[in-house]
Design a protein around this motif. Structure first.
Motif, mmCIF file in Angstrom:
data_model
loop_
_atom_site.group_PDB
_atom_site.id
_atom_site.type_symbol
_atom_site.label_atom_id
_atom_site.label_comp_id
_atom_site.label_asym_id
_atom_site.label_seq_id
_atom_site.Cartn_x
_atom_site.Cartn_y
_atom_site.Cartn_z
ATOM 1 N N ASP A 1 57.389 -6.940 -40.367
ATOM 2 C CA ASP A 1 56.914 -5.835 -41.190
ATOM 3 C C ASP A 1 57.891 -5.450 -42.294
ATOM 4 O OD1 ASP A 1 54.502 -5.551 -39.924
ATOM 5 O OD2 ASP A 1 55.179 -3.984 -38.544
ATOM 6 N N SER A 2 58.939 -6.224 -42.455
ATOM 7 C CA SER A 2 59.979 -5.851 -43.416
ATOM 8 C C SER A 2 59.644 -6.338 -44.823
ATOM 9 C CB SER A 2 61.332 -6.429 -42.985
ATOM 10 O OG SER A 2 61.327 -7.834 -43.126
ATOM 11 N N ALA A 3 60.257 -5.702 -45.817
ATOM 12 C CA ALA A 3 60.032 -6.075 -47.217
ATOM 13 C C ALA A 3 60.539 -7.477 -47.515
ATOM 14 C CB ALA A 3 60.724 -5.067 -48.128
ATOM 15 N N SER A 4 61.513 -7.952 -46.737
ATOM 16 C CA SER A 4 62.122 -9.258 -47.028
ATOM 17 C C SER A 4 61.160 -10.421 -46.847
ATOM 18 C CB SER A 4 63.363 -9.469 -46.154
ATOM 19 O OG SER A 4 63.018 -9.445 -44.785
ATOM 20 N N VAL A 5 60.106 -10.234 -46.052
ATOM 21 C CA VAL A 5 59.140 -11.317 -45.868
ATOM 22 C C VAL A 5 57.766 -10.961 -46.431
ATOM 23 C CG1 VAL A 5 60.312 -12.270 -43.853
ATOM 24 C CG2 VAL A 5 58.528 -10.531 -43.541
ATOM 25 N N ALA A 6 57.654 -9.796 -47.061
ATOM 26 C CA ALA A 6 56.371 -9.359 -47.610
ATOM 27 C C ALA A 6 55.880 -10.353 -48.664
ATOM 28 C CB ALA A 6 56.510 -7.972 -48.232
#
Length: 314
Positions: free
Chosen positions: A76-81
């Protein structure tokens, strides 16, 4: 815990400081719970300062000191969005397979679970299933990489040489880009994994099946796109790849049960990934692949438990 032989705790990440009687300390959840009567020093990685998770176009690097809680938060993190990485769907089921309290989740590390090398180690299941490689640092300044699937060599046994340190685990983008499937069985509700299988249908059409928990070490089966198996061919391949003596035997499952369930779950994964239908056997994962309301982790539990499509498989 009985660690009354410890004479010093040394903050270091340098394998050159290792000497007989030392143990590397990351989260310590297993080391402290098992205790020791032979260790003299703990080499503490707690202040290493390694970034827990590094995401690039090439894939994901996990520091050995990355905690289960940090890994669980990754999907759910921005790094894998925005990344087309279906393989991320394996992270949370594998984390939930610890069946552990929040205290353990916030201390236990990915590297520690892999180095403990128990058959039911869910970080082994995750990383082996996604073709991850482990980077090992040696006392003489050496560095080597080993596939996680080959890192574990038996029950509580691995390929680490004396003094070697697991620095990081790299999960390649190619594996993360695959369609994935997950199956797990335990003899008791919220019990230790007795059988845990993951599957991948890679972008090139190849099929990869990884067997853990049922066996003393990970076992992988690979099928090229032009040689995808039917049910009989898969059963024959599993039977050939896993001799009877490789099935684990402890209080969490007899070898015969683990063998039977390995064949069952392998076929479920094959059928799911090849689009031949979905049948789900498992403990607290329903057909959606998400945890049931009985998940050990409140943050993972849905508001209502999904309905199973098939009876429990044990």
């Amino acid at each position: 815990m009985d660690m009354n032989t410890i004479e010093a705790v040394v903050p270091t990440t340098d394998p050159a400081q290792w000497r007989p009687g030392d143990a590397w300390l990351a989260g310590g959840t297993v080391l402290f719970s098992y205790g020791s009567t032979v260790l003299r020093r703990l080499l503490d990685l707690g202040q290493a300062g390694w970034p827990a998770i590094t995401v690039t176009d090439a894939g994901i690097e996990l520091a050995a000191t990355c905690t289960v809680a940090e890994l669980y938060a990754l999907p759910d993190s921005a790094s894998v969005a925005g990344r087309e990485w279906p393989g991320l769907a394996l992270i949370r089921p594998c984390c939930d397979s610890f069946v552990a309290s929040f205290k353990v989740w916030n201390m236990s590390t990915v590297g520690g679970n892999i180095c403990t090398s128990l058959p039911a180690g869910p970080m082994i299941s995750l990383c082996a299933g996604l073709d991850a490689t482990a980077t090992l640092l040696g006392p003489g300044g050496s560095t080597r990489t080993v596939p996680v699937a080959d890192f574990v060599t038996g029950d509580a046994a691995n390929c680490l040489d004396p003094g070697e340190l697991l620095r990081s685990i790299f999960i390649p983008a190619a594996a993360l880009s695959a369609k994935v499937a997950f199956r797990r069985l335990s003899l008791s509700n919220l019990g230790r994994s007795g059988v845990l299988l993951t599957g991948r249908l890679d972008p090139d059409g190849g099929l990869v099946l990884t067997v853990t928990a049922a066996t003393k070490r990970p076992v992988q089966l690979r099928f090229a796109a032009a040689e995808l198996p039917d049910a009989q061919q898969l059963a024959a391949a599993v039977g050939h790849a896993i001799p009877a003596e490789l099935y684990h035997d402890d209080i969490h499952g007899l070898p015969a049960w683990r063998r039977d369930m390995t064949f069952r779950l392998a076929e479920e994964i094959r059928a799911e990934l090849l689009g031949e239908g979905t049948r789900v056997s498992g403990d607290f994962w329903g057909p959606s692949g998400k945890p049931h309301a009985t998940s050990a982790q409140p943050s993972a539990a849905p508001t209502s438990a999904p309905t199973k499509e098939a009876p429990n498989g044990h």
